[in-house]
Design an enzyme around this catalytic site. Structure first.
Site, mmCIF file in Angstrom:
data_model
loop_
_atom_site.group_PDB
_atom_site.id
_atom_site.type_symbol
_atom_site.label_atom_id
_atom_site.label_comp_id
_atom_site.label_asym_id
_atom_site.label_seq_id
_atom_site.Cartn_x
_atom_site.Cartn_y
_atom_site.Cartn_z
ATOM 1 N N ASN A 119 0.831 -1.200 0.000
ATOM 2 C CA ASN A 119 0.000 0.000 0.000
ATOM 3 C C ASN A 119 0.864 1.247 0.000
ATOM 4 O O ASN A 119 1.959 1.263 0.558
ATOM 5 C CB ASN A 119 -0.980 -0.003 1.184
ATOM 6 C CG ASN A 119 -0.461 0.762 2.382
ATOM 7 O OD1 ASN A 119 -0.483 1.992 2.411
ATOM 8 N ND2 ASN A 119 0.015 0.022 3.383
ATOM 9 N N PHE A 123 -1.556 8.288 4.050
ATOM 10 C CA PHE A 123 -2.288 8.964 5.132
ATOM 11 C C PHE A 123 -3.580 9.606 4.619
ATOM 12 O O PHE A 123 -3.858 10.775 4.884
ATOM 13 C CB PHE A 123 -1.406 10.014 5.806
ATOM 14 C CG PHE A 123 -0.575 9.501 6.950
ATOM 15 C CD1 PHE A 123 -0.545 8.160 7.281
ATOM 16 C CD2 PHE A 123 0.199 10.371 7.703
ATOM 17 C CE1 PHE A 123 0.229 7.693 8.326
ATOM 18 C CE2 PHE A 123 0.979 9.922 8.761
ATOM 19 C CZ PHE A 123 0.989 8.575 9.075
ATOM 20 N N SER A 184 5.158 5.366 8.764
ATOM 21 C CA SER A 184 4.577 5.066 7.458
ATOM 22 C C SER A 184 5.578 5.463 6.377
ATOM 23 O O SER A 184 6.161 6.543 6.435
ATOM 24 C CB SER A 184 3.276 5.840 7.257
ATOM 25 O OG SER A 184 2.856 5.747 5.901
ATOM 26 N N ASN A 186 4.816 6.189 3.348
ATOM 27 C CA ASN A 186 4.073 6.772 2.234
ATOM 28 C C ASN A 186 3.839 8.272 2.323
ATOM 29 O O ASN A 186 3.141 8.840 1.496
ATOM 30 C CB ASN A 186 2.723 6.046 2.096
ATOM 31 C CG ASN A 186 2.918 4.560 1.903
ATOM 32 O OD1 ASN A 186 3.749 4.137 1.111
ATOM 33 N ND2 ASN A 186 2.169 3.763 2.647
ATOM 34 N N THR A 187 4.394 8.909 3.356
ATOM 35 C CA THR A 187 4.390 10.366 3.452
ATOM 36 C C THR A 187 5.835 10.830 3.392
ATOM 37 O O THR A 187 6.636 10.441 4.248
ATOM 38 C CB THR A 187 3.733 10.836 4.760
ATOM 39 O OG1 THR A 187 2.350 10.467 4.746
ATOM 40 C CG2 THR A 187 3.839 12.346 4.909
ATOM 41 N N LYS A 227 5.014 3.900 17.107
ATOM 42 C CA LYS A 227 5.046 2.851 16.085
ATOM 43 C C LYS A 227 6.268 3.052 15.196
ATOM 44 O O LYS A 227 6.486 4.144 14.664
ATOM 45 C CB LYS A 227 3.776 2.873 15.234
ATOM 46 C CG LYS A 227 3.667 1.692 14.271
ATOM 47 C CD LYS A 227 2.298 1.642 13.618
ATOM 48 C CE LYS A 227 2.117 0.386 12.781
ATOM 49 N NZ LYS A 227 0.761 0.296 12.205
ATOM 50 N N ASN A 256 5.586 -1.313 11.406
ATOM 51 C CA ASN A 256 4.827 -0.875 10.242
ATOM 52 C C ASN A 256 5.226 -1.723 9.034
ATOM 53 O O ASN A 256 5.889 -2.752 9.179
ATOM 54 C CB ASN A 256 5.112 0.625 9.994
ATOM 55 C CG ASN A 256 3.904 1.365 9.445
ATOM 56 O OD1 ASN A 256 3.236 0.896 8.531
ATOM 57 N ND2 ASN A 256 3.623 2.534 9.998
#
Length: 375
Positions: A119, A123, A184, A186-187, A227, A256
């Site tokens: 994925n 966010f 994450s 993805n940011t 996390k 994560n």
């Protein structure tokens, strides 16, 4: 039946579309007591299964079993009651951002038939005010709710502490605990917030907001977790441990998704951005290794570990618990294993205790480190 009939049907749809439809179906089922009861009876073949031997505490939050929903599955707080009826002991909502954010361009979520997923959602969030409105309905239900705190992509490193603290302030009345999600992939730039300096600034801002909200609401200070990513060097994990200990936090959520290029390439995603999760043995080993390291470094210091990464059945749950996790979270495994995944794991854990003459699941925690020779 799920893997033979339902999963192949879901595979025909875009993964994110199928996920949102599933979440909305659960939201519909929980809106009526009769349909919610029907869901519970279908999943468990009777009342929701409980066993006092499976009760655990994370940061002082009591869970009736160690199996939770991880952040990312219900970003809006729309299906908490239904997920609890399915057998999950708690649900971590989010990550929740201060302002609404669309996330990355679609398609941005992919599922492999083996139970592995990629994925790059980025966010996507309706923002903290809509999530707060959704969480109102669960007041006084007694369902443990974690809030994963994130930041909007245009928030700078210097602005990140206040961005996280504003979300914590608004959602404090609904939270059983908070998780600071700085892992994450993805940011852009987010993972640099795992560095000790920026992370300390965020932690201290969230803790200040946490204390102020507790006083204002005449309630308690919520436990706070951090996390982290599975790709961190162990020296960087040790820095996170230091931040947790120095600031009196409850513990660490490990881990994560991974950006490991060779792993992604195995599934044809070598050129894709995003993080891999789910039923890959090497990813699970990475995640469990981080759990094991954290436990070995902190086992006498009161840090609770929530294990995430490749959890899909009783054996993979026990792997995380024996490594040192006190509870586990599932996200990708809900898609790959189906709606009975929590129920199956919980009943499997009870059978494991019976077979090994163990009186409490907490005795299993850290067994790999010699805490329980019998297992």
């Amino acid at each position: 039946m799920y893997k033979e009939v339902i999963s192949p049907i879901l595979d025909r749809f875009d993964s994110e579309t199928a996920h949102v439809a599933t979440r909305e179906m659960l939201h519909f089922l929980q809106s009526n007591p009769a349909t919610l009861l029907a869901l519970e009876r279908f999943i468990h073949r009777g009342p929701r299964f409980t066993d006092d031997r499976l009760n655990v505490s994370i940061g002082g939050v009591i869970l009736d079993n160690p199996v939770m929903v991880g952040a990312g599955w219900d970003k809006t707080g729309s299906a908490i009651q239904a997920l609890h009826a399915m057998g999950f002991s708690g649900i971590e909502v989010g990550s929740v951002l201060e302002l609404p954010q669309e996330g990355n361009p679609k398609p941005r979520q992919f599922v492999h038939p083996s139970g592995v997923a990629l994925n790059r959602l980025g966010f996507n969030s309706p923002g903290m005010h809509e999530v707060a409105a959704n969480l109102q309905r669960y007041t006084n239900m007694g369902i443990p709710i974690g809030i994963s705190l994130g930041k909007n992509k245009d928030v700078s490193v210097g602005q990140a502490p206040e961005a996280h603290s504003r979300v914590a302030t608004l959602l404090h009345p609904f939270a059983s605990y908070f998780t600071i999600n700085v892992s994450s992939p993805n940011t852009p730039g987010l993972r640099q917030l795992q560095d000790k300096g920026p992370l300390t600034d965020i932690v201290q801002a969230v803790q200040a907001a946490n204390k102020e909200a507790a006083e204002k609401n005449d309630s308690t200070i919520r436990p706070v977790f951090i996390k982290i990513a599975p790709d961190l060097e162990l020296t960087a994990v040790d820095d996170v441990i230091d931040v947790v200990l120095e600031n009196g936090l409850a513990g660490i959520v490990a881990t994560n998704t991974t950006t490991n290029h060779p792993l992604k390439s195995l599934y044809g995603w070598g050129e894709e951005t995003g993080g891999l999760s789910g039923n890959d043995p090497d990813f699970r080993k990475m995640s469990t290794g981080i759990v094991r390291h954290i436990f070995s470094q902190t086992k006498d210091q009161g840090i609770d570990i929530i294990g995430v990464g490749g959890v899909m059945d009783t054996d993979t749950t026990l792997e995380k618990l024996k490594a040192g996790a006190r509870a586990v979270q599932i996200v990708t495994g809900i898609r790959s294993e189906g709606p009975m995944v929590a129920s199956n794991i919980v009943t499997g854990l009870a059978q494991f205790l019976n077979q090994n003459g163990i009186s409490d699941i907490s005795q299993v925690v850290g067994a790999d480190h010699g805490n329980l020779a019998a297992v």
